[in-house]
Design a protein around this motif. Structure first.
Motif, short mmCIF file in Angstrom:
data_model
loop_
_atom_site.label_atom_id
_atom_site.label_comp_id
_atom_site.label_asym_id
_atom_site.label_seq_id
_atom_site.Cartn_x
_atom_site.Cartn_y
_atom_site.Cartn_z
N PRO A 131 31.67 84.06 20.23
CA PRO A 131 32.82 84.36 21.09
C PRO A 131 32.38 84.65 22.53
CG PRO A 131 32.53 86.03 19.36
CD PRO A 131 31.59 84.92 19.07
N HIS A 132 33.15 84.22 23.45
CA HIS A 132 32.86 84.45 24.86
C HIS A 132 33.24 85.89 25.22
CE1 HIS A 132 33.30 84.33 29.19
NE2 HIS A 132 32.69 83.17 29.21
N ALA A 133 32.25 86.65 25.60
CA ALA A 133 32.46 88.09 25.82
C ALA A 133 33.52 88.36 26.88
CB ALA A 133 31.15 88.75 26.22
N GLY A 134 33.52 87.56 27.92
CA GLY A 134 34.47 87.78 28.99
C GLY A 134 35.90 87.51 28.53
N ALA A 135 36.07 86.42 27.84
CA ALA A 135 37.40 86.07 27.35
C ALA A 135 37.92 87.15 26.43
CB ALA A 135 37.34 84.74 26.61
N SER B 44 27.59 84.51 26.39
CA SER B 44 27.94 84.56 27.79
C SER B 44 28.02 85.98 28.32
CB SER B 44 29.29 83.90 28.00
OG SER B 44 30.27 84.61 27.28
N MET B 45 27.26 86.87 27.72
CA MET B 45 27.25 88.21 28.26
C MET B 45 26.34 88.27 29.48
SD MET B 45 27.28 90.74 25.06
CE MET B 45 28.14 91.89 26.11
N VAL C 289 25.41 89.20 35.23
CA VAL C 289 24.64 90.18 34.46
C VAL C 289 23.32 89.54 34.02
CG1 VAL C 289 24.54 91.40 32.25
CG2 VAL C 289 26.61 91.51 33.63
N ALA D 99 35.79 92.33 35.44
CA ALA D 99 34.57 91.57 35.19
C ALA D 99 34.77 90.46 34.17
CB ALA D 99 33.46 92.52 34.73
N GLY D 100 35.53 90.76 33.14
CA GLY D 100 35.73 89.76 32.10
C GLY D 100 36.51 88.56 32.61
N ALA E 171 37.01 90.27 26.41
CA ALA E 171 37.29 91.48 27.18
C ALA E 171 38.62 91.34 27.90
CB ALA E 171 36.17 91.73 28.18
N LEU E 172 38.87 90.16 28.38
CA LEU E 172 40.11 89.94 29.12
C LEU E 172 41.33 90.07 28.21
CD1 LEU E 172 41.50 89.17 31.69
CD2 LEU E 172 41.10 86.76 31.15
N SER F 282 28.62 85.73 34.61
CA SER F 282 28.88 87.13 34.29
C SER F 282 28.28 88.09 35.30
CB SER F 282 28.33 87.45 32.91
OG SER F 282 26.93 87.26 32.91
N GLY G 153 36.03 98.43 36.94
CA GLY G 153 35.82 96.99 36.89
C GLY G 153 35.76 96.52 35.46
N SER G 154 36.02 97.44 34.55
CA SER G 154 36.16 97.06 33.16
C SER G 154 34.90 96.44 32.59
CB SER G 154 37.29 96.05 33.02
OG SER G 154 36.94 94.89 33.75
N MET G 155 33.76 96.82 33.15
CA MET G 155 32.54 96.30 32.56
C MET G 155 32.18 97.09 31.32
SD MET G 155 30.13 95.38 35.73
CE MET G 155 29.41 94.10 34.68
N ALA H 185 34.31 86.52 34.71
CA ALA H 185 33.34 85.77 33.91
C ALA H 185 34.00 84.58 33.26
CB ALA H 185 32.72 86.69 32.86
#
Lengths: 332, 332
Positions: free
Chosen positions: A47-51, B113-114, B61, B49-50, A53-54, B59, A112-114, B53
């Motif tokens: 899974p794409h971590a950013g997606a 993709s982190m 990172v 951030a997400g 998280a979003l 990212s 920034g929601s990191m 990304a």
DNA sequence: GAAACGCATTGAAGCGCTTCGACGCTGAAT
DNA sequence: ATTCAGCGTCGAAGCGCTTCAATGCGTTTC
């Protein structure tokens, strides 16, 4: 990179089913789950971590602020970090490393929601980070006690009790004049909270026992530590009990005592406040109050995670210090 | 939390303009930029951030894998980490901390993709992480030299040259019989690449100079180090030059020599391979080959960043070791 | 004076995922 | 036989951002 859609297609289900199968947030039949897992394995899907998280407003990351500056006890930090990372993984979280000085980084991570949660080491009495944290909505755990914790959770070894324990121990061995060789001057000047607390506890208990107590900051360099020992022994020749709270200076203090012909524990009892492995790595195994850095790291993660799901109120936890006798202290 | 849309509304521009104003990827008039900046400040806006990304496939990172396990030299690691984090920030990147053992974590960071790029410490000859990295598309820099670097970039101190330099130095001082007290046995068994390389270089140059060279692994514990010194001195009484490549054992080696009445450098010359601060923190300042951990960390980031934009080919860089004489070695 | 250009800005299409509401189906309850 | 749950699954809406193609406008060019 395969996406969740590729997995769905291969498993002949919808993407939402894949999502639920992987997260377990809704019941999925065993057969479907298996097909999904197979597809995942076959495609090497991640899974794409950013997606994620979003969509979920969760990053599954803990922000960890550590002091990488000089003057700090490296092994304490490393053990602490190891504790945080290990326990973080057990909670399914990764760790984002921030440096102590980087307030901007803190804001970035916060808003920034990191990161979902924050753990901060080496908190000072008036820490500039506290206001930022209070403002943010994220759970945070401070290692140390700021003057104004207003709604923030804190965790630490009970350094004040440790100071008392040290004085109690030496008093119990009939020492009458004792000294605390503490953190380097620069750490004291920052009013890093633990340094102040150890001093207070030590002074207090020494007073209660009627001991004469000296308190000296102690540089971590060989020359600096040596000088402090010399100075102490010159100005207070009656000192027979030493409490050293400075991992890096400890070996130099011991070396100096030996150079001066003072046997440990024959002539001088020496008690340390440091991680166990440091106590064991000295010329002579040290009687010491353990600084359980890794444990504190794990606990910090547990605390912060608990606050992430439920909304528990802020809490301050102080760990009771434990003294282990390894023979570097003796009756006067 | 304000979003880019809130900013756009307040600044009376479109979201794309806000994005361009903040990233600078397209020209924006000074007036507009000012309005955007004002709105950002007023709202306390921080980009998610997400979302970033996801949209940009970047990212910002760096994944950093460090050995948090025991037996490693803590101050080397800390300095290295500090170097990576500091330089990472200068490139606008944060650092995600992964532990050495966590191969799953590596895959998660890689394909999940982190992280945009990876830096791995403490690489072993046959490192299990190498195949994962080769498979992935991300730039990576290994600290150390695996047997098969196939397309991966590597960076390290030239430990082989350091070994040679040490032997050269001792030979230059007319020593005839020398010894290398190296990494702890467990590190050697892992075939962490630097340990092997130091040994090779030391042996080779010693041979070239006609020196008798002994090589002994050396535990980091006080007792273990003491034993190794005793053993060496018993089996090879003619040894007059010691090369210590073990930060934690170094103080114990020196202590033991002193206990045995061997003066440094009067009776025995001792040369270390360690970070500068460790060399200076000994009972006696050490003549040492510097292990520039922070520099290596910064360089690793530079290398990996260079590969992130342009696609430079893989490259292996070895830093030339530098010896600083601080008086712990002397002519025989 | 029309055509061509360059600059600043916009609109809209995704990026890959989660999650909510809805839906069909089976089996139990009536 | 009919209704009603509830389980397992699906469709679609968004999460907040970047980026591409397109637009509008003031200048230059011939």
């Amino acid at each position: 990179m395969p996406t969740i859609e590729d997995v769905a297609r291969l498993a002949k289900v919808s993407t939402s089913t894949v999502s639920y199968a992987l997260s377990g947030k809704r019941p999925i039949s065993a057969a479907t789950r298996r097909r999904v897992e197979q597809a995942v394995a076959e495609l090497g899907y991640r899974p794409h971590a950013g997606a994620r998280a979003l969509a979920s407003a969760r990053s599954e990351v803990i922000g960890l602020m550590v002091p990488l500056r000089s003057g700090v006890d490296v092994s304490v930090i490393m053990q602490f970090v190891a504790g945080v990372v290990t326990r973080g993984r057990e909670h399914g979280h990764d760790v984002l490393l921030l440096t102590q000085e980087d307030l901007v980084g803190l804001e970035r991570a916060t808003d920034g929601s990191m990161a979902d949660a924050l753990v901060l080491m080496d908190v000072e009495a008036d820490d500039a980070r506290v206001p930022i944290l209070t403002r943010s909505r994220q759970p945070a755990v401070l290692i140390g006690l700021p003057r104004n914790a207003s709604g923030l959770s804190c965790l630490d070894l009970d350094f004040e009790a440790a100071g008392r324990l040290a004085a109690d121990h030496l008093a119990g061995l009939a020492h009458r004049e004792v000294a605390l060789l503490g953190a380097p001057p620069e750490v004291l000047e920052r009013h890093t909270s633990y340094a102040d607390r150890v001093t207070r506890g030590f002074r207090e208990a020494a007073g209660a026992h009627g001991l004469t107590a000296h308190v000296l900051p102690c540089p971590s360099t060989p020359a600096g530590a040596r000088e402090v020992v010399d100075e102490l022994l010159a100005s207070a020749p009656g000192v027979t009990g030493l409490f050293v709270h400075n991992e890096r200076a400890l070996p130099h203090v011991l070396t100096r005592l030996r150079e001066l012909g003072r046997a440990v524990p024959g002539d001088v009892s020496v008690l340390a406040l440091c991680p166990e492995d440091v106590a064991l790595a000295q010329q002579v195994p040290m009687t010491a109050i353990d600084l359980p850095a890794a444990t504190i790291g794990s606990l910090a993660v547990d605390m912060v995670m608990a606050r992430l799901d439920g909304d528990q109120p802020a809490e301050t936890r102080l760990l009771t210090p434990v003294l282990t006798d390894r023979g570097s202290t003796a009756p006067r």
